[in-house]
Design a protein around this motif. Structure first.
Motif, short mmCIF file in Angstrom:
data_model
loop_
_atom_site.label_atom_id
_atom_site.label_comp_id
_atom_site.label_asym_id
_atom_site.label_seq_id
_atom_site.Cartn_x
_atom_site.Cartn_y
_atom_site.Cartn_z
N LEU A 200 0.41 0.85 6.34
CA LEU A 200 1.19 1.98 5.82
C LEU A 200 2.65 1.96 6.23
N ILE A 201 3.00 1.34 7.34
CA ILE A 201 4.38 1.35 7.83
C ILE A 201 4.93 -0.08 7.83
N ALA A 202 6.12 -0.23 7.27
CA ALA A 202 6.74 -1.55 7.17
C ALA A 202 7.39 -1.94 8.50
N GLU A 203 7.84 -3.16 8.55
CA GLU A 203 8.59 -3.64 9.72
C GLU A 203 10.05 -3.29 9.56
N THR B 62 0.82 -1.21 0.00
CA THR B 62 0.00 0.00 0.00
C THR B 62 0.86 1.26 0.00
N ALA B 63 1.88 1.28 0.82
CA ALA B 63 2.75 2.46 0.89
C ALA B 63 3.45 2.71 -0.44
N GLU B 64 3.94 1.66 -1.08
CA GLU B 64 4.60 1.81 -2.38
C GLU B 64 3.63 2.36 -3.42
N LYS B 65 2.41 1.87 -3.42
CA LYS B 65 1.42 2.34 -4.39
C LYS B 65 1.07 3.80 -4.16
N LEU B 66 0.94 4.20 -2.90
CA LEU B 66 0.61 5.59 -2.59
C LEU B 66 1.75 6.53 -3.01
N VAL C 202 6.96 9.08 5.07
CA VAL C 202 7.76 9.12 6.29
C VAL C 202 8.69 7.92 6.24
N PRO C 203 9.78 7.91 7.01
CA PRO C 203 10.65 6.73 6.99
C PRO C 203 9.87 5.45 7.27
N GLY C 204 9.94 4.53 6.33
CA GLY C 204 9.25 3.27 6.49
C GLY C 204 7.88 3.19 5.86
N GLY C 205 7.38 4.29 5.26
CA GLY C 205 6.06 4.18 4.63
C GLY C 205 5.37 5.51 4.43
N MET C 206 4.07 5.54 4.76
CA MET C 206 3.23 6.71 4.53
C MET C 206 2.53 7.11 5.82
#
Length: 509
Positions: free
Chosen positions: A381-384, A110-114, A191-195
């Protein structure tokens, strides 16, 4: 829209500030205004022939030092202030680097697509501004059109439907950015790690309802520009034509990818120079070095002679560096454009406008496909975070004007130690100056700069769309100063266009 601000009189700028109490006096040198007016110098050789033409730019890079010591979490937000024209590109380039420095190896789908949606939204917005508002006057009124007609207002009066469509296409791109970032301009999002925020289903449906119309309008504009080129192919192919290598980002399969990818370069004839260069290996193929006529170090290709190692980035470079555009209608339009070269690379400066419009169509098609994905509205939205956290990271992204390179290093506390930014306008400087030289050699008459020549110079600069106010129409005209000097440096002729379009000429002596 991007009109230059009026200049303050020199007397309004204090040259020094003296403290009232005990202590040192601090002297503040008043700098020249940045970007208010472009300046081109044409130099003749001993035989009286044109030796060179150069666009002088203030390439201030103090921003890199400004980032030193700042925490990783701030960088993606702060770098947007570097450029008011393409803040999203800087935002995402920095965000991808900060992902690595913060210990995130991969983002959620999702974060990559956004992020990709936001990036292609800026492509639509920026390309629409340039084509409909800046390039259209040059194209629609022809080579012999009066210079004072090359203005946005004149386009609105003579071609109201095209002008209206341009406004709406630009607005759609802005709305895509706003939907993801929260603002049309300097927002946030990454943001660092996502959206930082999800996309709502309601917003997604609203954008889906508009994107097909944007695609249709852009395709119609491509038909118009193709017809314009067919009316005078020799002019469009020959104006500002300077052959040189092209550089762009491509996928492993050779398709163009404006958001991510690896570096590829082709020679002026289309032969491969290098391919699949990762961001961390940028220095293997491109180096920066000083030139005698500027305070800035400019990028060059390694392993090529010093006179031929400059290169071109941006729309015309990208569509020729790649093997294909991954959207069907844009790829068909790319093939129609490339056919103008009859099997040869395209180097005419006015082909940039056509290529930019092809990219606008491609970006709109990519946005349409992303909006069809229901996963776009996810909340993952935020990865591990991984255990590994490198101390250096580099990224490359295709900004509207060309490839943008960011490199950072940080300390153990997560603060930036050093930063290197290489922007598209800097990379295109040699190509732009070479194009200006060709234009001047073809159109200079005698030892006097005319308003006609000024118009040709403006047209060549606008085609590259440099991140300068002199690339835009201030109330319809480009604020620009052009001077002609002999081999000894003596001024022979000078012409100026002010920020309100007024023209003044001077012939010394």
């Amino acid at each position: 829209m991007y009109a230059s601000r009026p200049l303050e009189p020199d007397s309004a700028r204090p040259e020094s500030v003296a403290p009232q109490g005990p202590g040192r006096q601090i002297t503040l040198e008043a700098p020249a205004p940045l970007g208010d007016q472009g300046r081109v110098t044409i130099t003749l050789d001993a035989a009286g022939e044109v030796d060179q033409a150069r666009l002088h730019m203030v390439e201030l890079r103090g921003f890199e030092r400004y980032l030193e010591g700042r925490p990783i979490a701030e960088i993606a937000h702060v770098v947007q202030r570097l450029c008011g024209i393409c803040p999203v590109s800087h935002h995402l380039a920095a965000a991808r680097a900060m992902d690595r420095l913060a210990g995130y190896q991969a983002l959620t789908p999702t974060a990559e697509k956004l992020r990709r949606l936001m990036h292609y939204g800026q492509m639509v917005q920026s390309h629409a501004v340039h084509f409909y508002h800046l390039a259209a006057p040059d194209l629609l009124f022809g080579d012999d059109g009066a210079a004072n007609r090359r203005a946005v207002a004149e386009v609105s009066e003579a071609f109201p439907e095209i002008a209206t469509q341009g406004v709406l296409v630009r607005r759609f791109g802005q709305e895509v950015v706003r939907a993801v970032a929260g603002k049309r301009g300097l927002g946030g999002g990454a943001v660092p790690g996502g959206m930082s925020r999800p996309l709502t289903p309601e917003t997604r449906e609203m954008l889906r309802g508009d994107v097909d119309q944007v695609i249709d309008w852009t395709e119609a504009a491509l038909g118009m520009i193709a017809r314009l080129h067919e009316t005078n192919p020799a002019f469009y192919a020959g104006f500002g034509t300077v052959s040189g290598p092209v550089v762009g980002l491509v996928t492993a399969a050779g398709g163009a990818d404006f958001y991510t990818g690896a570096l590829r370069a082709r020679s002026a004839t289309g032969a491969p120079l290098f391919d699949q260069i990762a961001p961390e290996r940028f220095d293997d193929v491109i180096e920066t070095r000083p030139v005698p006529w500027s305070d800035t170090e400019f990028p060059h290709l390694k392993g090529i002679g010093p006179e031929e190692d400059w290169y071109r980035v941006g729309p015309l470079a990208r569509i020729q560096a790649c093997d294909l555009l991954t959207s069907e209608r844009a790829e068909a339009e790319r093939q129609r454009l490339l056919a103008m070269g009859e099997g040869r690379m395209l180097h005419g400066v006015l082909f940039h406008h056509w290529a930019r419009l092809v990219e606008l169509l491609h970006a709109a098609e990519v946005i349409r496909d992303l909006l069809e994905d229901s996963g776009l509205c996810g909340h993952d939205l935020i990865a591990e975070r991984s255990a590994e956290r490198p101390m250096q990271a580099a990224t490359m992204i295709e900004a509207p004007r060309g490839m943008l390179f960011h490199r950072y290093s940080c300390d153990d506390a997560g603060r930036i130690r050093s930063c290197q930014l290489i922007v598209p306008t800097t990379q295109n400087t040699h190509a732009l100056n070479a194009a200006l030289g060709q234009v001047v050699r073809r159109h200079l008459r005698g030892r006097r700069i005319t308003e006609t020549l000024l118009g040709h110079i403006e047209r060549a600069i606008r085609a590259y769309d440099p991140c300068l106010s002199c690339a835009t129409h201030a109330l319809g005209q480009m604020p620009l100063e052009v001077e002609l000097r002999d081999a000894s440096g003596h001024l022979l002729s000078e012409i100026r266009r002010g920020i309100r379009g007024e023209v003044s000429c001077a012939i010394p002596g």
